[in-house]
Design a protein around this motif. Structure first.
Motif, PDB file in Angstrom:
ATOM      1  N   UNK A 233       0.812  -1.226   0.000  1.00  0.00           N
ATOM      2  CA  UNK A 233       0.000   0.000   0.000  1.00  0.00           C
ATOM      3  C   UNK A 233       0.843   1.272   0.000  1.00  0.00           C
ATOM      4  N   UNK A 234       2.057   1.180  -0.514  1.00  0.00           N
ATOM      5  CA  UNK A 234       2.900   2.376  -0.574  1.00  0.00           C
ATOM      6  C   UNK A 234       2.996   2.926  -1.993  1.00  0.00           C
ATOM      7  N   UNK A 235       2.250   2.326  -2.902  1.00  0.00           N
ATOM      8  CA  UNK A 235       2.323   2.782  -4.279  1.00  0.00           C
ATOM      9  C   UNK A 235       3.646   2.457  -4.934  1.00  0.00           C
ATOM     10  N   UNK A 236       4.296   1.373  -4.479  1.00  0.00           N
ATOM     11  CA  UNK A 236       5.589   0.938  -5.021  1.00  0.00           C
ATOM     12  C   UNK A 236       6.676   2.005  -4.892  1.00  0.00           C
ATOM     13  N   UNK A 237       6.555   2.870  -3.902  1.00  0.00           N
ATOM     14  CA  UNK A 237       7.569   3.911  -3.728  1.00  0.00           C
ATOM     15  C   UNK A 237       8.366   3.744  -2.438  1.00  0.00           C
ATOM     16  N   UNK A 238       7.923   2.869  -1.546  1.00  0.00           N
ATOM     17  CA  UNK A 238       8.611   2.685  -0.271  1.00  0.00           C
ATOM     18  C   UNK A 238       9.061   1.240  -0.121  1.00  0.00           C
ATOM     19  N   UNK A 239      10.278   1.082   0.378  1.00  0.00           N
ATOM     20  CA  UNK A 239      10.865  -0.239   0.549  1.00  0.00           C
ATOM     21  C   UNK A 239      11.488  -0.326   1.936  1.00  0.00           C
ATOM     22  N   UNK A 240      11.568  -1.531   2.463  1.00  0.00           N
ATOM     23  CA  UNK A 240      12.117  -1.730   3.796  1.00  0.00           C
ATOM     24  C   UNK A 240      13.151  -2.852   3.745  1.00  0.00           C
ATOM     25  N   UNK A 241      14.186  -2.747   4.572  1.00  0.00           N
ATOM     26  CA  UNK A 241      15.178  -3.813   4.633  1.00  0.00           C
ATOM     27  C   UNK A 241      14.515  -5.103   5.086  1.00  0.00           C
ATOM     28  N   UNK A 242      15.004  -6.196   4.567  1.00  0.00           N
ATOM     29  CA  UNK A 242      14.381  -7.481   4.851  1.00  0.00           C
ATOM     30  C   UNK A 242      14.639  -7.952   6.272  1.00  0.00           C
ATOM     31  N   UNK A 243      15.696  -7.412   6.903  1.00  0.00           N
ATOM     32  CA  UNK A 243      16.022  -7.845   8.253  1.00  0.00           C
ATOM     33  C   UNK A 243      16.110  -6.652   9.191  1.00  0.00           C
TER      34      UNK A 243
END
Length: 278
Positions: A233-243
């Protein structure tokens, strides 16, 4: 009269130095458990000097001199004991740095991105290893050697926060070059198992690094990076580290990511409160 005033002032000054200077150093050592940049010879000479002055004061029956030098002997002596107590930590930390290098080189090559992660880690921990450069070719590295080094470090009973930071670093190194080989994955898993088993309690301050892309080009770069996953739900603009990372690693990582294209933030994983990285 003047002699009494000067003598009293000298005693007060000496006591302030003993009760303020030395305790501050003692608190720093006890808090950080790091004696890398503290000179053992300096404090050892200080103990010897105080002992000689104490003996001199005893011969002259100089009570103020004996009082100040007794405090000096006890304070400087305690610092010496702490340095000796935590000195093995320097060698142990060198072992974990070597283990990280062997992890990076398990595929036969240490990528520049992997080396940057290790160098940043060594700077944070004040690790100086002349022998590290000799390992850079990683031609003789092995799975067993890396696990053995990690086990040796864990046997020194490092603080929980350090174990958590190394646990996060393992996967940062493995994923740094964007390619995870079977050998890297197998070694990373074994190291992670050892680290997790040493964590009697979970690290209480874990952070995630969130990257908000400024444009479609940055979005594509982050989407292709295996270290990140998109936030729903970020509009493909936000990413987070996997760990989840420790705060120090998260801040270092976020600073490296900051650019005109990416806004880097640290997010408290348990409370989801956002803190901007400066």
């Amino acid at each position: 009269m003047l002699e009494t005033i000067i003598g009293t002032a000298a005693v007060i000054s000496a006591l302030l130095g003993r009760f303020i200077g030395y305790p501050a150093q003692i608190r720093l050592i006890l808090r950080s458990r790091n004696v890398t940049n503290i000179s053992l010879s300096f404090y050892a000479i200080g103990v010897c000097t105080c002992v000689l002055w104490l003996f001199y004061g005893f011969l002259r029956d100089d009570i103020p001199l004996m009082i100040t030098q007794t405090v000096g002997v006890l304070s400087a002596g305690f610092v010496v004991l702490l340095i000796l107590r935590f000195r093995p930590r320097r060698q142990a930390n060198a072992q974990v740095a070597e283990a990280m290098l062997r992890l990076a080189g398990i595929d036969g090559h240490i990528d520049d991105s992997e080396r940057r992660e290790i160098d940043a880690f060594m700077r944070r921990w004040n690790i100086s290893m002349p022998a590290v450069d000799a390992l850079s070719d990683a031609s003789n590295t092995s799975h067993k050697q890396a696990v053995s080094l990690m086990s040796a470090w864990l046997s020194s009973k490092p603080p929980v926060q350090q174990i958590g930071e190394v646990r996060d670093l393992v996967w940062l190194i493995v994923e740094a070059d964007g390619v995870v080989t079977d050998a890297e994955r197998a070694l990373a898993q074994d190291l992670s198992v050892a680290l997790e088993s040493a964590l009697d309690t979970p690290v209480d301050r874990e952070f995630l690094v969130v990257c908000i892309a400024a444009d479609s080009g940055a979005t594509n770069v982050l989407a292709a990076d295996p270290k990140f996953q998109p936030i729903p739900d970020s509009g493909n603009s936000a990413f987070v580290t996997r760990k989840a990372l420790t705060e120090g690693v998260a801040r270092e990582f976020a600073k490296e990511l900051r650019s005109d294209k990416v806004i880097a933030l640290a997010v408290r994983s348990d409370e989801l409160t956002v803190a901007a990285i400066g």
